[in-house]
Write a protein that holds these residues in place. Structure first.
Motif: not given
Length: 314
Positions: A15-16, A19, A24, A27-28, A31
């Motif tokens: 995850k890190d 990003v 952005v 991140k999208t 999600e």
């Protein structure tokens, strides 16, 4: 077979990284990852066996199709990179590279055949035989550029990487300026002396897997445009840990020169250019260990190139 109710929960490190690299968009992507997995496993009738153990820049799942076929679902951030990868896999058509079964480029989703047993070439301990196997795969995946496709030229990518590195390190950084200048010169040389075709872009030990029916096969192409010699560099600068550097490079390049239609000057110029481009990318990620190794490799290449030019025999 009913699709599995897989809960996409990748490790925090993944995850890190997503990003940090994609901002952005990353991140999208994270999600919506659970929804993306759910939608495509449902629509394509897939049963999820589990995620791949080593996630890098894509979420990868081992799956079983409704007809019992084993496959791999790969979900990427939808970018030019992921679209070029899907285009390259499609263009290879299963010849030397794992076959594309289905894809939705605008969502960054692809379903690829599963290679069995899937042993990585890195497990092959004999350097000479491993390099010969690499050469066979390199030969099998040579393709012209797809007609009408807009695929990134490595020459432009390399010069942009060098310019960005200089902008980030105006007073000098971990890559010697002489290496950056030499890489730019080598990219320029290919503008006049190189040929252009479809490149894998990341052809190394971990992206070459054993298939029981077809032998060694490539996976995960990046899809670049450039001289075929540029596809030799990633193999050369990977899997060097614990090995005598110069002896290993000498053996690998000797095998390549004996088996492939690539002259010495072309080989060493391509490897200098691609290695420094990779080092510039490593500088963006703060990978100083990788840069130190690539600096040493470049110094060896530069000596070989100097010898070729002095001899006047390429």
């Amino acid at each position: 077979m009913e699709p599995s109710n897989h809960q996409a929960n990748p490790p925090q490190e993944f995850k890190d990284r997503m990003v940090a690299v994609f901002g952005v968009a990353g991140k999208t992507y994270l999600e919506g990852l659970g929804e993306t997995v759910a939608r495509y496993t449902r629509d394509w009738g897939l049963s999820v066996k589990g995620p791949a153990p080593n996630l890098s820049y894509n979420y990868v799942l081992f799956v079983t199709c409704a007809d019992g076929t084993e496959a791999v679902m790969k979900i990427s951030v939808p970018t030019e990179d992921s679209r070029n990868e899907i285009l390259a896999v499609s263009e290879y058509g299963g010849g030397g590279c794992a076959r594309l079964l289905r894809a939705v480029p605008e969502d960054g989703v692809q379903l690829i055949e599963h290679l069995s047993p899937g042993t990585m070439l890195r497990a092959f301990r004999d350097e000479k035989e491993a390099t010969e196997s690499f050469c066979n795969v390199w030969t099998r995946i040579r393709r012209p550029l797809p007609y009408g496709a807009e695929i990134r030229p490595v020459g432009r990518m390399g010069k942009e990487a060098c310019a960005k590195y200089r902008a980030m390190h105006p007073d000098g950084g971990p890559i010697p300026e002489s290496h950056v200048t030499l890489a730019e010169d080598c990219f320029s040389w290919f503008e006049h002396h190189g040929t252009t075709e479809l490149l894998h872009g990341d052809l190394h030990h971990q992206n070459i897997l054993l298939d029981e029916k077809r032998g060694w096969m490539a996976i995960d192409p990046h899809g670049y445009a450039g001289d075929p010699a540029c596809d030799l560099a990633p193999y050369l600068y990977n899997e060097l840990e614990g090995k005598p550097l110069e002896e290993t490079l000498d053996l690998r390049t000797s095998v390549m020169l004996s088996r492939l239609p690539v002259g010495r000057e072309r080989l060493f110029r391509a490897c200098i250019a691609m290695t420094i481009m990779s080092a510039c990318w490593n500088a963006e990620e703060g990978n100083l260990q990788g840069i130190r190794l690539q600096n040493r490799i470049t110094e060896w290449y530069a000596r070989q190139l100097s010898g070729v030019l002095s001899d006047g025999v390429s």
